[in-house]
Design a protein around this motif. Structure first.
Motif, PDB file in Angstrom:
ATOM      1  N   UNK A  26     -74.210  90.216 -79.056  1.00 51.07           N
ATOM      2  CA  UNK A  26     -74.344  90.636 -77.659  1.00 51.07           C
ATOM      3  C   UNK A  26     -75.178  89.621 -76.886  1.00 51.07           C
ATOM      4  N   UNK A  27     -75.037  89.650 -75.570  1.00 47.69           N
ATOM      5  CA  UNK A  27     -75.810  88.765 -74.702  1.00 47.69           C
ATOM      6  C   UNK A  27     -77.072  89.486 -74.254  1.00 47.69           C
ATOM      7  N   UNK A  28     -78.219  88.824 -74.431  1.00 48.16           N
ATOM      8  CA  UNK A  28     -79.479  89.422 -73.988  1.00 48.16           C
ATOM      9  C   UNK A  28     -79.658  89.227 -72.487  1.00 48.16           C
ATOM     10  N   UNK A  29     -79.985  90.324 -71.809  1.00 55.18           N
ATOM     11  CA  UNK A  29     -80.243  90.316 -70.376  1.00 55.18           C
ATOM     12  C   UNK A  29     -81.727  90.567 -70.166  1.00 55.18           C
ATOM     13  N   UNK A  30     -82.369  89.727 -69.376  1.00 53.79           N
ATOM     14  CA  UNK A  30     -83.790  89.889 -69.064  1.00 53.79           C
ATOM     15  C   UNK A  30     -83.909  90.265 -67.587  1.00 53.79           C
ATOM     16  N   UNK A  31     -84.546  91.419 -67.317  1.00 60.20           N
ATOM     17  CA  UNK A  31     -84.670  91.903 -65.947  1.00 60.20           C
ATOM     18  C   UNK A  31     -86.108  92.301 -65.661  1.00 60.20           C
ATOM     19  N   UNK A  81     -68.146  83.377 -74.252  1.00 58.40           N
ATOM     20  CA  UNK A  81     -68.264  82.088 -73.567  1.00 58.40           C
ATOM     21  C   UNK A  81     -69.697  81.846 -73.096  1.00 58.40           C
ATOM     22  N   UNK A  82     -70.364  82.904 -72.655  1.00 56.93           N
ATOM     23  CA  UNK A  82     -71.753  82.757 -72.211  1.00 56.93           C
ATOM     24  C   UNK A  82     -72.650  82.330 -73.372  1.00 56.93           C
ATOM     25  N   UNK A  83     -72.445  82.931 -74.534  1.00 54.36           N
ATOM     26  CA  UNK A  83     -73.258  82.588 -75.703  1.00 54.36           C
ATOM     27  C   UNK A  83     -72.991  81.167 -76.170  1.00 54.36           C
ATOM     28  N   UNK A  84     -71.773  80.688 -75.931  1.00 54.69           N
ATOM     29  CA  UNK A  84     -71.428  79.340 -76.369  1.00 54.69           C
ATOM     30  C   UNK A  84     -71.579  78.285 -75.301  1.00 54.69           C
ATOM     31  N   UNK A  85     -72.130  78.662 -74.137  1.00 54.02           N
ATOM     32  CA  UNK A  85     -72.261  77.718 -73.024  1.00 54.02           C
ATOM     33  C   UNK A  85     -73.201  76.573 -73.385  1.00 54.02           C
ATOM     34  N   UNK A 135     -79.967  80.905 -68.933  1.00 53.74           N
ATOM     35  CA  UNK A 135     -81.041  79.968 -69.302  1.00 53.74           C
ATOM     36  C   UNK A 135     -81.210  79.939 -70.810  1.00 53.74           C
ATOM     37  N   UNK A 136     -81.870  78.914 -71.277  1.00 58.87           N
ATOM     38  CA  UNK A 136     -82.172  78.806 -72.703  1.00 58.87           C
ATOM     39  C   UNK A 136     -83.193  79.863 -73.068  1.00 58.87           C
ATOM     40  N   UNK A 137     -82.979  80.541 -74.176  1.00 57.29           N
ATOM     41  CA  UNK A 137     -83.873  81.622 -74.579  1.00 57.29           C
ATOM     42  C   UNK A 137     -85.044  81.084 -75.393  1.00 57.29           C
ATOM     43  N   UNK A 138     -86.246  81.591 -75.126  1.00 55.07           N
ATOM     44  CA  UNK A 138     -87.398  81.178 -75.937  1.00 55.07           C
ATOM     45  C   UNK A 138     -87.395  81.810 -77.325  1.00 55.07           C
ATOM     46  N   UNK A 139     -86.579  82.848 -77.504  1.00 56.34           N
ATOM     47  CA  UNK A 139     -86.529  83.542 -78.789  1.00 56.34           C
ATOM     48  C   UNK A 139     -85.616  82.805 -79.755  1.00 56.34           C
ATOM     49  N   UNK A 140     -85.939  82.874 -81.042  1.00 56.72           N
ATOM     50  CA  UNK A 140     -85.112  82.244 -82.064  1.00 56.72           C
ATOM     51  C   UNK A 140     -83.880  83.083 -82.397  1.00 56.72           C
ATOM     52  N   UNK A 141     -83.851  84.317 -81.904  1.00 55.58           N
ATOM     53  CA  UNK A 141     -82.741  85.208 -82.229  1.00 55.58           C
ATOM     54  C   UNK A 141     -81.465  84.865 -81.458  1.00 55.58           C
ATOM     55  N   UNK A 142     -81.599  84.193 -80.319  1.00 54.36           N
ATOM     56  CA  UNK A 142     -80.420  83.810 -79.546  1.00 54.36           C
ATOM     57  C   UNK A 142     -80.677  82.481 -78.845  1.00 54.36           C
ATOM     58  N   UNK A 143     -79.612  81.762 -78.577  1.00 52.47           N
ATOM     59  CA  UNK A 143     -79.730  80.459 -77.926  1.00 52.47           C
ATOM     60  C   UNK A 143     -79.932  80.583 -76.430  1.00 52.47           C
ATOM     61  N   UNK A 144     -79.251  81.548 -75.817  1.00 50.04           N
ATOM     62  CA  UNK A 144     -79.319  81.700 -74.366  1.00 50.04           C
ATOM     63  C   UNK A 144     -79.581  83.156 -74.008  1.00 50.04           C
TER      64      UNK A 144
END
Length: 479
Positions: free
Chosen positions: A72-77, A32-36, A99-108
């Motif tokens: 998987x969901x990317x976590x930035x810490x 659900x997080x990836x599809x938000x 948040x929206x991800x700056x990387x092209x590998x994932x949307x959020x």
């Protein structure tokens, strides 16, 4: 009114409390997080297991998965976070802003505000290694861990989706779901490959049977479905079945799941084959539609070079061929290929025969109909076709697997059935089955589909042990 007033008083009382500074984090699955759609800093909480850890000078990257998605969901810490215990395999709970991800590998991605370690994992001792593509044979040693890999995760999500698709098909088609028993006193297949049940411990009394009759783990729910088909015109069951067959082949298990159906007022094999074909196609289409990434992974890493996916993807356009058992034997006899088992009329088709027939017919599903009476169970309907003496039985053979469905019309005529049972010495044991023919019997038929073989077919998985969570086979009952 009294309950309403009390509730309102409670609300007024609570409203005097101070509001929290931040809106509570909403718990989301990784899927659900990836599809938000809303990624404007919404606070969320995710729980799962770490799939990778990457520490840079100013930023710590984690990938967390909870089994709901292949991705998987990317976590930035913040890199200042003590990451020594954030190892591959550890379970965590993370709160932060989506948040929206700056990387092209994932949307959020999730900007972590709080990371809580739920369970540590000794990554060095853990048998599943990060960035290693373990062979399926290796993973079978660890049935308690293999579900944490990408490939088994994909297979098990597909298995879940296929289960739902099968139930949906039968429900939409007006079938009634019946829970048939696992413990039974009959052997519907007549093969004798049964697990017999006995009490253990203090209850064990060698001279007596717990149920007053010998009891076994079921090999099929068919006969119980036939009972139900005297009250419901369409019934099905979907559950575990057991065979005490000493086989180490790639297509046999001691415990496996069967989809079985019985339909009343059916007069021809064509009617039965239509339901089989529709079930196969509808389920395959739903799996492909709802699990495209998981199916693609299986195609890429399990069955490279095979055209399994393209075959299933086109299943809705494929018309299954129909040939008789007699025609099948003639095709096999004329084959240039040497078989381990010589094809002869009156003998069961072997796996090598089934796979050859599918290939010979263009690698599409093939119905084989009208088998010899002598090699089929007592309940198959006699075709009354003279010297050949066949019964109205049908198997569906599919690419890569061979036999997937087996079924046929049931002998509803009392005297025919009575004679068959008498010749086999089964009259006393199956008197209740004869009774079904005495009281309101109708023409009927049914079929069974091995669920694990179905998964092998649509995914191209070579070994049946890899499409079931906990495989049971001779000399192996781990967990």
């Amino acid at each position: 009114m009294l309950e309403v007033r009390c509730l309102l008083r409670s609300v007024r009382f609570c409203s005097s409390a101070p509001f929290p500074r931040h809106k509570p984090s909403a718990k989301l699955s990784v899927r659900d997080a990836l599809g938000a759609q809303n990624t404007s800093g919404e606070r969320i909480k995710v729980q799962g297991w770490i799939r990778s850890v990457r520490s840079q000078k100013e930023v710590l990257f984690l990938h967390v998965n909870d089994g709901s998605s292949l991705e998987s969901l990317q976590i930035v810490a913040d890199s200042s976070l003590d990451s020594r215990e954030l190892t591959f395999g550890s379970s965590v709970e993370i709160q932060g802003q989506l948040v929206k991800s700056p990387s092209k590998r994932q949307n959020v991605e999730l900007k972590a505000e709080k990371i809580k370690i739920i369970g540590n994992c000794d990554a060095k001792a853990f048998p599943i290694k990060y960035k290693e593509r373990h062979p399926l044979e290796y993973l079978r040693q660890y049935p308690h861990f293999r579900c944490r890999t990408n490939v088994l995760g994909s297979i098990l999500r597909i298995r879940s989706e296929a289960t739902a698709a099968i139930h949906s098909f039968f429900k939409d088609s007006g079938f009634v779901h019946i829970h048939t028993p696992i413990i039974t006193s009959n052997d519907s297949e007549g093969a004798g490959e049964l697990f017999q049940l006995e009490p253990s411990g203090k209850l064990k009394v060698p001279e007596e049977n717990f149920f007053n009759v010998p009891a076994f783990l079921t090999v099929s729910g068919q006969l119980h479905l036939e009972v139900m088909s005297g009250a419901f015109t369409q019934v099905f069951t979907f559950g575990p079945t057991f065979r005490a067959e000493n086989s180490q082949s790639r297509r046999h298990l001691a415990e496996f799941y069967m989809v079985e159906a019985e339909i009343s007022f059916v007069n021809s094999l064509q009617d039965l084959m239509q339901v089989i074909e529709e079930l196969f196609k509808a389920t395959a289409m739903m799996v492909l539609s709802n699990c495209p990434e998981d199916v693609e992974l299986c195609h890429k890493f399990i069955a490279p070079g095979q055209k399994v996916i393209s075959f299933v993807d086109k299943a809705q356009y494929i018309c299954c061929l129909i040939i008789s058992y007699t025609e099948a034997v003639e095709i096999l006899k004329q084959a240039s290929q040497n078989f381990t088992f010589t094809p002869e009329w009156g003998v069961n088709l072997q796996t090598e025969h089934e796979k050859y027939l599918v290939k010979h017919c263009g690698n599409i599903p093939v119905f084989i109909i009208n088998y010899p009476l002598a090699i089929k169970p007592f309940y198959m309907r006699d075709n009354e076709d003279g010297p050949q003496h066949t019964v109205a039985a049908v198997d569906l053979l599919v690419p890569g697997v061979g036999e997937l469905f087996g079924g046929g019309l049931r002998e509803e005529r009392y005297h025919f059935l009575e004679e068959r049972l008498a010749r086999s010495g089964l009259t006393e044991v199956y008197q209740w089955y004869l009774d079904l023919r005495r009281f309101g019997s109708v023409p009927h038929g049914g079929f069974g589909m091995g669920f694990e073989r179905y998964l092998q077919c649509i995914l191209g998985v070579d070994n049946i042990k890899d499409v079931i969570p906990f495989p049971r086979f001779p000399h192996s009952c781990l967990l």
